[in-house]
Scaffold this active site. Structure first.
Site, PDB file in Angstrom:
ATOM      1  N   ASN A   1       9.500  -6.911   3.327  1.00 57.26           N
ATOM      2  CA  ASN A   1       9.344  -5.720   2.497  1.00 57.26           C
ATOM      3  C   ASN A   1      10.566  -4.826   2.665  1.00 57.26           C
ATOM      4  OD1 ASN A   1       7.689  -2.617   2.878  1.00 57.26           O
ATOM      5  ND2 ASN A   1       7.938  -3.614   0.919  1.00 57.26           N
TER       6      ASN A   1
ATOM      7  N   CYS B   1       3.783   3.453   8.625  1.00 56.08           N
ATOM      8  CA  CYS B   1       4.022   4.715   7.917  1.00 56.08           C
ATOM      9  C   CYS B   1       4.897   5.646   8.757  1.00 56.08           C
ATOM     10  CB  CYS B   1       2.706   5.406   7.585  1.00 56.08           C
ATOM     11  SG  CYS B   1       2.952   6.945   6.661  1.00 56.08           S
TER      12      CYS B   1
ATOM     13  N   LYS C   1       0.843  -4.300   8.676  1.00 59.26           N
ATOM     14  CA  LYS C   1       2.126  -3.937   8.081  1.00 59.26           C
ATOM     15  C   LYS C   1       2.835  -3.001   9.048  1.00 59.26           C
ATOM     16  CE  LYS C   1       4.422  -2.298   3.907  1.00 59.26           C
ATOM     17  NZ  LYS C   1       5.249  -1.169   4.379  1.00 59.26           N
TER      18      LYS C   1
ATOM     19  N   PRO D   1       0.840  -1.195   0.000  1.00 59.19           N
ATOM     20  CA  PRO D   1       0.000   0.000   0.000  1.00 59.19           C
ATOM     21  C   PRO D   1       0.874   1.242   0.000  1.00 59.19           C
ATOM     22  CG  PRO D   1       0.051  -0.998   2.187  1.00 59.19           C
ATOM     23  CD  PRO D   1       0.818  -1.914   1.282  1.00 59.19           C
ATOM     24  N   MET D   2       0.630   2.153  -0.944  1.00 58.60           N
ATOM     25  CA  MET D   2       1.442   3.363  -1.053  1.00 58.60           C
ATOM     26  C   MET D   2       0.526   4.565  -1.256  1.00 58.60           C
ATOM     27  SD  MET D   2       4.628   2.043  -3.430  1.00 58.60           S
ATOM     28  CE  MET D   2       3.589   1.054  -4.530  1.00 58.60           C
TER      29      MET D   2
ATOM     30  N   GLY E   1       7.041  -2.467  -3.201  1.00 60.57           N
ATOM     31  CA  GLY E   1       6.462  -1.138  -3.248  1.00 60.57           C
ATOM     32  C   GLY E   1       7.046  -0.281  -4.343  1.00 60.57           C
TER      33      GLY E   1
END
Length: 342
Positions: free
Chosen positions: A204, A102, A141, A18-19, A228
């Site tokens: 990741n 994040c 995440k 997810p970005m 990503g």
């Protein structure tokens, strides 16, 4: 086989990370068509969703072609996250994912995202509340820790598994590192090796070639890889990795026809989904990546990013297709000669 709840992801799945401002439905579409096994929405603000903010609500849009797909949520308040989860569940994703990774200030300084790595009890309570608020599988995440002195991912993994998450994706950096330096996968491997951990562990960070994907798969023993930044403007990386893992051989570089076709498809869906103004404006960040490595490309890039007319942008892409016949294109693995337009 790797499974999240009843979702079968195959033997070694490749996940699209997810970005924010990147992994919207148009981008997810080109990645799905090029081999992504599991995808996630951009992260959705729990507060924004409860306020019915238009941007947050639009991020819940998912399409049948992209399944399995997860909606990723972030927030700092337990009850708000639970309510947000109930709202997101009604959009019928395949799972709910929580963002505890994040690192950007506007998220972390509000006590959300990677900030929760500083308060594991709160993280556990929030996660448990999300799990109880939905019938869907819940995944997380996160990162190795807040900073070098607090790499607590092993404790985080156990605590979150105990409250019911069904998979964990780990970015191999701390929050303090942001995206600097090299991702350290050794702690990701330690989590996977922990006898208490029964859920899938996905790694990741820095996977940008088929060779590195194979090396990290074999070296760190993870259940799958989340990709990503390497997929931005290069959705072919998923099939390139799959082919290399299966055969030890490289796929040919995407031809100019394929590059232009993917960029056009991305643009057209962007305009369809967001409208002609926003769709064109937000597509501008992608052109340099789709055509990365083309010599003397600046003139064409300026035309692509300055025009607000869809037909004019499509015409410029057609000119690019003709202009760059016979150039050298780069894959994520090696440089190959491209002989011309078919």
């Amino acid at each position: 086989m790797v499974k999240i709840g009843n979702i079968d992801l195959g033997e070694f799945p490749l996940l699209l990370a997810p970005m924010e401002d990147v992994s919207d439905p148009p981008f997810r579409q080109v990645c799905k068509e090029n081999g992504a096994d599991m995808m996630y929405t951009e992260f959705v603000s729990s507060e924004g969703l409860i306020r019915n903010a238009a941007k947050s609500v639009q991020k819940l849009d998912i399409f049948e072609y992209e399944r399995p797909v997860g909606i990723q949520l972030f927030g700092s308040d337990v009850e708000t996250m639970a309510e947000c989860t109930r709202i997101a569940t009604k959009a019928h994703p395949d799972l709910i994912d929580i963002n505890y990774g994040c690192p950007v200030k506007k998220v972390a300084c509000r006590g959300a995202g990677a900030a929760l790595l500083q308060d594991i009890p709160l993280m556990a309570r929030m996660t448990e509340a999300v799990v109880k608020a939905t019938h869907l599988p819940v995944t997380v995440k996160t990162r190795l820790g807040w900073d070098e002195a607090t790499k607590n991912i092993e404790e985080v993994a156990e605590r979150l598994q105990d409250v019911g998450i069904q998979a964990l994706s780990i970015h191999g950096r701390t929050r303090a590192q942001l995206y600097k330096g090299e991702a350290d996968w050794r702690l990701i491997a330690k989590v996977k090796e922990n006898q208490r951990i029964k859920i899938p562990i996905f790694g990741n960070g820095d996977i940008d070639s088929p060779e590195k994907a194979m090396e990290y798969k074999n070296r760190f023993g993870i259940d799958g890889i989340m990709i990503g930044r390497a997929a931005i403007g290069y959705p072919w990386i998923f099939n390139e990795i799959k082919h290399f893992l299966a055969t030890g051989e490289y796929l040919d570089a995407p031809t100019m026809i394929q590059r232009v076709a993917a960029a056009k498809q991305h643009l057209m869906f962007s305009v369809q989904w967001k409208g002609p103004v926003l769709g064109i404006l937000e597509m501008r960040r992608h052109y340099s990546n789709y055509f990365k490595g083309l010599p003397h490309f600046k003139e064409f890039r300026m035309k692509l990013v300055q025009s607000m007319e869809l037909d004019e942008i499509l015409e410029t892409m057609d000119i690019i297709l003709k202009e760059f016949d016979g150039v050298i294109l780069e894959t994520k693995a090696k440089v190959v000669a491209y002989g011309g337009i078919d």
